[in-house]
Design an enzyme around this catalytic site. Structure first.
Site, mmCIF file in Angstrom:
data_model
loop_
_atom_site.group_PDB
_atom_site.id
_atom_site.type_symbol
_atom_site.label_atom_id
_atom_site.label_comp_id
_atom_site.label_asym_id
_atom_site.label_seq_id
_atom_site.Cartn_x
_atom_site.Cartn_y
_atom_site.Cartn_z
ATOM 1 C CE1 TYR A 181 -3.692 2.560 0.629
ATOM 2 C CE2 TYR A 181 -2.150 3.482 2.214
ATOM 3 C CZ TYR A 181 -3.301 3.598 1.458
ATOM 4 O OH TYR A 181 -4.040 4.741 1.521
ATOM 5 C CD GLN A 234 -3.700 15.680 1.085
ATOM 6 O OE1 GLN A 234 -2.742 15.888 0.356
ATOM 7 N NE2 GLN A 234 -4.135 14.450 1.333
ATOM 8 C CE1 TYR A 255 -8.432 11.379 -0.940
ATOM 9 C CE2 TYR A 255 -6.907 12.191 0.726
ATOM 10 C CZ TYR A 255 -7.182 11.367 -0.347
ATOM 11 O OH TYR A 255 -6.217 10.531 -0.833
ATOM 12 N NE ARG A 261 -3.976 4.688 -5.745
ATOM 13 C CZ ARG A 261 -4.453 5.478 -4.802
ATOM 14 N NH1 ARG A 261 -4.644 5.002 -3.573
ATOM 15 N NH2 ARG A 261 -4.752 6.726 -5.064
ATOM 16 C CE LYS A 316 0.445 16.224 -1.564
ATOM 17 N NZ LYS A 316 -0.114 15.054 -2.290
ATOM 18 C CG HIS A 363 -2.441 11.187 -4.991
ATOM 19 N ND1 HIS A 363 -3.171 12.144 -4.347
ATOM 20 C CD2 HIS A 363 -2.658 10.036 -4.302
ATOM 21 C CE1 HIS A 363 -3.813 11.603 -3.325
ATOM 22 N NE2 HIS A 363 -3.513 10.319 -3.277
ATOM 23 N NE ARG A 375 -1.052 6.038 -3.088
ATOM 24 C CZ ARG A 375 -0.997 4.794 -2.602
ATOM 25 N NH1 ARG A 375 0.082 4.047 -2.818
ATOM 26 N NH2 ARG A 375 -1.991 4.276 -1.916
#
Length: 387
Positions: A34, A137, A139, A174, A261, A285, A288
């Protein structure tokens, strides 16, 4: 005559590669995957690191040099070095209590630590252990009332800088996470349980700290959600694009420094300036999200050297930095400040409670040494040595 500075760290682990090697023996494979994984075939992940190799610096061995100063001022605050710790989700899964370890180390060493909305410690706890110095940060939630409540909590603890993540219109594909069961909804399969059993230190510390959860989001979750319901909650709460209008609403409410960001294009940079953002973190990111994207360092080179943005916004970067040499290269091509995620998680995975301070001082040592090689005494002079 310059004054020699020293930064104490464990000499058995002088590089990120050494920390990574040790961390891999202590973190279960599903959690390590991960941490390390990227989107799709992980080409962008690889470019983030390899594209630094095409930036060259020229030494000045006969030049005079004054006392080397690593400090950098950012948004009215002086930091001891020109780098900080990037936000990473599920940090406590990769190493128990990792957010608190890193936030405490950052506060002690006077560099910024950014807490992610989806990390495993709460806004209030990290504000406490960092003595109010941690950034946050966001989301962006799909519902405005949840966004507003998080902003109120940040204002209550006097968070110094708000970072809004803009590069997750959908979660990246991913493959490593899908195979290990760390996609949404997450699950612990037999393979993961076995991997945890053969990493006893991780297992014991996880039992001591408790099973990691999205601590900041707990007030908004129903009690007793099973894993399937948790996945549904996360998809419902955070699926959706961050638009110009959504950031405009945040800018109107948030009076402190606002950073976006995930900026990587001229179009988004122009809108960031129009919105009144104080800074951007050029980033993909950590490789990712979009595997076909360019590396963070190449995006930075293009944006930081556009005269249209000069003096209008603070341009920083995140992605692929693995040494003080890479830090120097980033500054030389125009970055005002840099952030790193994986190297600090390697540090905590390798050295536990001591990993945060070790990694900070290791990078300071690297950066100090290359400033000696280049014969410069200030961070803003790296551009003079770009070849």
């Amino acid at each position: 005559m310059s004054t020699k500075l020293t930064f104490p760290y464990n000499s058995a682990y002088p590089s990120v590669a050494d920390l990574r090697k040790k961390a891999k023996t202590r973190i279960p494979k599903f959690a390590f995957d991960y941490l390390e994984g990227g989107a799709n075939e992980e080409f962008n992940l690889q470019r983030n690191e390899s594209d630094f190799d095409h930036i060259y610096l020229k030494p000045r061995y006969l030049a005079e040099n004054g006392n080397i100063d690593l400090s950098t001022e950012l948004f009215g605050k002086k930091y001891s070095a020109p780098f900080g710790i990037s936000p990473i989700g599920l940090q406590g899964l990769m190493w128990p209590n990792a957010p608190e370890i890193l936030a405490k180390a950052a506060a002690k060493e006077k560099i910024p630590y950014i807490l992610s909305t989806v990390s495993t410690s709460s806004i209030e706890r990290i504000a406490e252990v960092s003595e109010g110095s941690a950034w946050f940060q966001l989301y962006h939630p799909t519902e405005d009332h949840l966004r507003d409540d998080i902003l109120n909590r940040l204002q209550a603890v006097e968070c110094p800088v708000l970072v809004v993540l803009v590069d997750v219109p959908a979660f990246g594909l991913r493959y490593r996470e899908i195979k290990s069961g760390l996609s949404m909804p997450p699950k612990m399969n037999i393979a993961n349980i076995f991997q945890a059993m053969i990493r006893p230190t991780w297992g014991i510390k996880t039992l001591q700290q408790g099973i990691p959860s999205f601590a900041t989001l707990k007030p908004y979750m129903e009690a007793g959600l099973d894993l399937s319901q948790l996945g549904q909650f996360m998809n419902k709460t955070f699926t959706g694009k961050v638009t110009f209008e959504k950031i405009k609403a945040i800018r109107e409410r948030w009076k402190g420094p606002l950073v976006l960001k995930g900026i990587a294009t001229d179009e988004d940079m122009q809108e960031a300036i129009q919105l009144g953002a104080d800074g951007v973190i050029v980033s993909n990111h950590g490789g990712r999200q979009l595997d076909a994207a360019e590396s963070s360092i190449n995006s930075l080179i293009r944006l930081a050297n556009n005269p249209a943005y000069k003096d209008k916004i603070k341009i920083m970067m995140d992605g692929g930095i693995r040494s003080g040499v890479d830090l120097a290269r980033a500054h030389a091509v125009g970055s005002a400040f840099n952030f790193m995620g994986r190297p600090f998680m390697y540090g905590v995975g390798a050295l536990g409670d001591h990993g945060g301070e070790h990694t900070i001082n290791m990078f300071k040592t690297h950066l100090y040494q290359i400033m000696q090689q280049l014969s410069i005494d200030k961070i803003d002079r790296f551009s003079e040595r770009l070849l």
